[in-house]
Design a protein around this motif. Structure first.
Motif, PDB file in Angstrom:
ATOM      1  N   ILE A  87      -2.950  13.280  -6.099  1.00 36.50           N
ATOM      2  CA  ILE A  87      -2.706  11.835  -5.916  1.00 36.50           C
ATOM      3  C   ILE A  87      -1.930  11.287  -7.122  1.00 36.50           C
ATOM      4  O   ILE A  87      -1.001  10.492  -6.983  1.00 36.50           O
ATOM      5  CB  ILE A  87      -4.038  11.074  -5.704  1.00 36.50           C
ATOM      6  CG1 ILE A  87      -4.645  11.467  -4.353  1.00 36.50           C
ATOM      7  CG2 ILE A  87      -3.845   9.560  -5.782  1.00 36.50           C
ATOM      8  CD1 ILE A  87      -6.042  10.923  -4.085  1.00 36.50           C
ATOM      9  N   MET A  93       1.042   9.059   0.083  1.00 37.44           N
ATOM     10  CA  MET A  93       0.063   9.883   0.796  1.00 37.44           C
ATOM     11  C   MET A  93       0.067   9.429   2.250  1.00 37.44           C
ATOM     12  O   MET A  93       0.059   8.235   2.543  1.00 37.44           O
ATOM     13  CB  MET A  93      -1.318   9.678   0.179  1.00 37.44           C
ATOM     14  CG  MET A  93      -2.418  10.390   0.923  1.00 37.44           C
ATOM     15  SD  MET A  93      -3.920  10.392  -0.093  1.00 37.44           S
ATOM     16  CE  MET A  93      -5.156  10.487   1.187  1.00 37.44           C
ATOM     17  N   TRP A 109      -9.167   3.689  -0.361  1.00 38.04           N
ATOM     18  CA  TRP A 109      -7.904   3.120  -0.894  1.00 38.04           C
ATOM     19  C   TRP A 109      -8.074   2.607  -2.316  1.00 38.04           C
ATOM     20  O   TRP A 109      -7.216   2.812  -3.179  1.00 38.04           O
ATOM     21  CB  TRP A 109      -7.422   2.042   0.076  1.00 38.04           C
ATOM     22  CG  TRP A 109      -6.306   1.129  -0.376  1.00 38.04           C
ATOM     23  CD1 TRP A 109      -6.278  -0.219  -0.230  1.00 38.04           C
ATOM     24  CD2 TRP A 109      -5.054   1.470  -0.985  1.00 38.04           C
ATOM     25  NE1 TRP A 109      -5.100  -0.732  -0.711  1.00 38.04           N
ATOM     26  CE2 TRP A 109      -4.314   0.283  -1.194  1.00 38.04           C
ATOM     27  CE3 TRP A 109      -4.477   2.678  -1.395  1.00 38.04           C
ATOM     28  CZ2 TRP A 109      -3.054   0.257  -1.777  1.00 38.04           C
ATOM     29  CZ3 TRP A 109      -3.211   2.639  -1.988  1.00 38.04           C
ATOM     30  CH2 TRP A 109      -2.510   1.452  -2.174  1.00 38.04           C
ATOM     31  N   ILE A 112      -7.893   5.500  -4.626  1.00 36.95           N
ATOM     32  CA  ILE A 112      -6.526   6.043  -4.689  1.00 36.95           C
ATOM     33  C   ILE A 112      -5.673   5.161  -5.601  1.00 36.95           C
ATOM     34  O   ILE A 112      -4.936   5.654  -6.456  1.00 36.95           O
ATOM     35  CB  ILE A 112      -5.915   6.137  -3.262  1.00 36.95           C
ATOM     36  CG1 ILE A 112      -6.674   7.173  -2.441  1.00 36.95           C
ATOM     37  CG2 ILE A 112      -4.426   6.468  -3.311  1.00 36.95           C
ATOM     38  CD1 ILE A 112      -6.352   7.182  -0.962  1.00 36.95           C
ATOM     39  N   GLN A 113      -5.821   3.848  -5.441  1.00 36.91           N
ATOM     40  CA  GLN A 113      -5.055   2.902  -6.270  1.00 36.91           C
ATOM     41  C   GLN A 113      -5.411   3.039  -7.742  1.00 36.91           C
ATOM     42  O   GLN A 113      -4.552   2.916  -8.621  1.00 36.91           O
ATOM     43  CB  GLN A 113      -5.402   1.479  -5.852  1.00 36.91           C
ATOM     44  CG  GLN A 113      -4.487   0.896  -4.822  1.00 36.91           C
ATOM     45  CD  GLN A 113      -4.857  -0.537  -4.535  1.00 36.91           C
ATOM     46  OE1 GLN A 113      -6.031  -0.848  -4.309  1.00 36.91           O
ATOM     47  NE2 GLN A 113      -3.896  -1.411  -4.550  1.00 36.91           N
ATOM     48  N   MET A 119       0.943   4.624  -5.934  1.00 39.72           N
ATOM     49  CA  MET A 119       0.817   5.378  -4.683  1.00 39.72           C
ATOM     50  C   MET A 119       0.993   4.492  -3.455  1.00 39.72           C
ATOM     51  O   MET A 119       0.414   3.405  -3.367  1.00 39.72           O
ATOM     52  CB  MET A 119      -0.567   6.047  -4.642  1.00 39.72           C
ATOM     53  CG  MET A 119      -0.917   6.733  -3.343  1.00 39.72           C
ATOM     54  SD  MET A 119       0.198   8.093  -2.956  1.00 39.72           S
ATOM     55  CE  MET A 119      -0.569   9.460  -3.832  1.00 39.72           C
ATOM     56  N   TYR A 121       0.125   4.462   0.405  1.00 36.73           N
ATOM     57  CA  TYR A 121      -0.870   5.159   1.220  1.00 36.73           C
ATOM     58  C   TYR A 121      -0.670   4.763   2.677  1.00 36.73           C
ATOM     59  O   TYR A 121      -0.905   3.615   3.055  1.00 36.73           O
ATOM     60  CB  TYR A 121      -2.270   4.771   0.724  1.00 36.73           C
ATOM     61  CG  TYR A 121      -3.427   5.348   1.503  1.00 36.73           C
ATOM     62  CD1 TYR A 121      -3.365   6.609   2.075  1.00 36.73           C
ATOM     63  CD2 TYR A 121      -4.605   4.638   1.653  1.00 36.73           C
ATOM     64  CE1 TYR A 121      -4.445   7.138   2.776  1.00 36.73           C
ATOM     65  CE2 TYR A 121      -5.699   5.150   2.340  1.00 36.73           C
ATOM     66  CZ  TYR A 121      -5.597   6.401   2.906  1.00 36.73           C
ATOM     67  OH  TYR A 121      -6.666   6.920   3.599  1.00 36.73           O
ATOM     68  N   SER A 123      -1.133   5.310   6.854  1.00 41.83           N
ATOM     69  CA  SER A 123      -2.059   5.837   7.864  1.00 41.83           C
ATOM     70  C   SER A 123      -1.619   5.507   9.277  1.00 41.83           C
ATOM     71  O   SER A 123      -1.133   4.402   9.546  1.00 41.83           O
ATOM     72  CB  SER A 123      -3.446   5.199   7.708  1.00 41.83           C
ATOM     73  OG  SER A 123      -3.967   5.440   6.440  1.00 41.83           O
ATOM     74  N   ARG A 194      -0.497  -0.271   0.873  1.00 46.01           N
ATOM     75  CA  ARG A 194      -0.951   0.411   2.089  1.00 46.01           C
ATOM     76  C   ARG A 194       0.040   0.162   3.209  1.00 46.01           C
ATOM     77  O   ARG A 194       0.553  -0.940   3.381  1.00 46.01           O
ATOM     78  CB  ARG A 194      -2.309  -0.127   2.539  1.00 46.01           C
ATOM     79  CG  ARG A 194      -3.457   0.525   1.856  1.00 46.01           C
ATOM     80  CD  ARG A 194      -4.729   0.474   2.695  1.00 46.01           C
ATOM     81  NE  ARG A 194      -4.716   1.566   3.662  1.00 46.01           N
ATOM     82  CZ  ARG A 194      -5.801   2.087   4.219  1.00 46.01           C
ATOM     83  NH1 ARG A 194      -6.987   1.600   3.907  1.00 46.01           N
ATOM     84  NH2 ARG A 194      -5.719   3.070   5.087  1.00 46.01           N
TER      85      ARG A 194
END
Ligand code: CAO
Length: 415
Positions: A87, A93, A109, A112-113, A119, A121, A123, A194
């Motif tokens: 990551i 991702m 999330w 991840i942040q 990043m 992310y 989906s 996101r």
């Protein structure tokens, strides 16, 4: 020539079709796509619809070109540490597991942040927030819940799904656009974000014209639908058979050989500007002087009869002759091409839209290359990776592990 997305690294947690189509596009544009797969198992599609025993299926190979494969189980302690490092090292991702699966791995999330604020992310889920947000969804469910099935099919028949994978590949395309948009925004903001795309939303977006028609219905019958003027409209957009859906009447007509060849058909559009040429060609010059036929309004109630007459002529010609005769006269027409004909079409081979690829286990196979052509960043299709083919390279070069650490991670089943 440099690749447009060179230098962008993608952590690819996708499986089946929707997610892989997205990351494959990004890989074709030059991103380094690292596909994470469960050790010893991999993406389920490797083993689905196999044509050759023990060899990665065409389902898998045709959706995962130009990627690298690493096996990793982020549910183990060592796996989590490696995953966190990935990551840190990646820009994007992408995942399309069932709702909550990545959270259950321990990587919501927020986490991840925290690990990598830059990043992006992305989906795919079946539905957006709402009553169905926790559902698992496959292609045909998306077609049915996104408005495609209710508006596709014979006018008196049942709802129909289409062979085009608008739920899976269509949503993958939407997601890819969201990702490059977020990458562009990150250039200015310095931050990731996101990107979410629900399959229902993606299909509905592709059915936009049908929501248009739903509202037109309130203001009277829609004259381009075959239900007009002799059939009935209900309170929702009906199925319209093969009607063109735009302002121009169109239909599929039989061509020479239709009795034995299921694809001997052509789509003919009888738009007003091209009607004189069409009428003359099919031997109905008389229509041009006849007030029963010589205006779009006069033809409208008898579109079916008009196409019956067109078909009498097309049945004397092959679909390619129909194309070659009508097209130069600006009559929009398309032969119904089979997959066999598309696979063999020299022009599609020439442009790289249909490509032959060599695979170490299955040999040569055909695939669809990148349909999006960039003049300065052409795509080259490279075969899909074998399961875990790049595990050592990625753990060493991207994650920064030593040979001993890699061996230990393998021994405990983390990779
Ligand atoms: N190591 C260990 N476990 C892993 C793993 C890895 N590398 N990669 C995935 N897994 C686990 C996940 O953590 C998840 O486990 P949990 O359920 O315990 O959290 C499991 O494997 C995969 O879960 P899934 O529920 O996504 O898989 P499924 O086959 O049951 O469902 C699908 C498939 C497609 C219906 C579902 O993923 C989904 O709805 N995805 C979103 C919509 C979508 O993209 N659909 C299109 C599919 S293409 O037709």
């Amino acid at each position: 020539m440099s690749k447009a997305l060179e230098g962008v690294r993608i952590l690819d947690m996708t499986h089946v079709q929707s997610g892989p189509t997205c990351t494959q596009l990004l890989a074709w544009f030059g991103a380094d796509v690292i596909k994470v797969e469960r050790p010893g198992v991999g993406d389920a599609t490797r083993g689905q619809l196999r044509d050759i025993p023990d060899v990665d299926s065409l389902y898998f190979t045709m959706l995962n070109h130009n990627k690298r494969s690493v096996t990793l189980n982020p549910k183990t302690e060592t796996g989590k540490a490696i995953f966190a490092r990935l990551i840190e090292e990646c820009d994007v991702m992408v995942e399309n597991f069932a709702p909550g699966a990545i959270d259950r791995m321990g990587f919501p999330w927020e986490k991840i942040q925290e690990i990598n604020p830059r990043m992006i992310y992305a989906s795919v889920k079946g539905f957006g927030p709402g009553p169905y947000e926790d559902c698992k969804v496959y292609e045909n469910v998306a077609q049915c819940t996104g408005g495609s099935a209710s508006t596709t099919g014979e006018i008196d028949g049942f709802p129909m799904v289409t062979g085009a994978q608008i739920g899976d590949s269509g949503t993958g395309l939407h997601l890819a656009l969201g990702i490059v948009t977020a990458l562009y925004h990150r250039e200015k903001s310095g931050k990731g974000q996101r990107v979410s795309c629900a399959m229902q939303d993606g299909v509905l977006n592709l059915c936009r014209v049908k929501l248009r028609d739903q509202q037109r219905l309130a203001h009277g019958p829609m004259k381009e639908y075959p239900q007009y003027p002799n059939g009935k409209f209900g309170d929702a957009v009906p199925r319209a058979g093969n009607a063109s859906g735009g302002g121009q009447p169109g239909w599929i007509v039989k061509c020479k050989g239709w009795e034995s060849d299921p694809d001997s058909y052509a789509y003919v559009i009888a738009q007003a500007a091209a009607f004189p040429a069409l009428a003359k060609t099919i031997g109905h010059e008389d229509w041009l002087e006849d007030p029963e036929w010589n205006t779009p309004e006069a033809r409208l109630p008898k579109i079916d009869k008009m196409f019956d007459e067109v078909e009498k002529w097309t049945m004397t010609k092959t679909k390619f002759e129909v194309m070659n005769i009508l097209n130069p006269q600006n009559v929009p027409v398309g032969p119904i091409l089979s997959m066999k004909e598309l696979a063999e079409e020299p022009a599609l081979r020439e442009t790289g839209t249909v490509v032959e690829v060599d695979h170490p286990e299955r040999g040569k196979y055909l695939t669809v290359g990148n349909p999006i052509k960039l003049s300065d960043s052409p795509s080259h299709v490279e075969r899909s990776p074998l399961l875990g083919e790049h595990t050592d390279d990625i753990l060493r070069d991207v994650v920064g592990m030593s040979d001993e650490e890699i061996a230990a991670a393998k021994a405990e089943g983390a990779v």
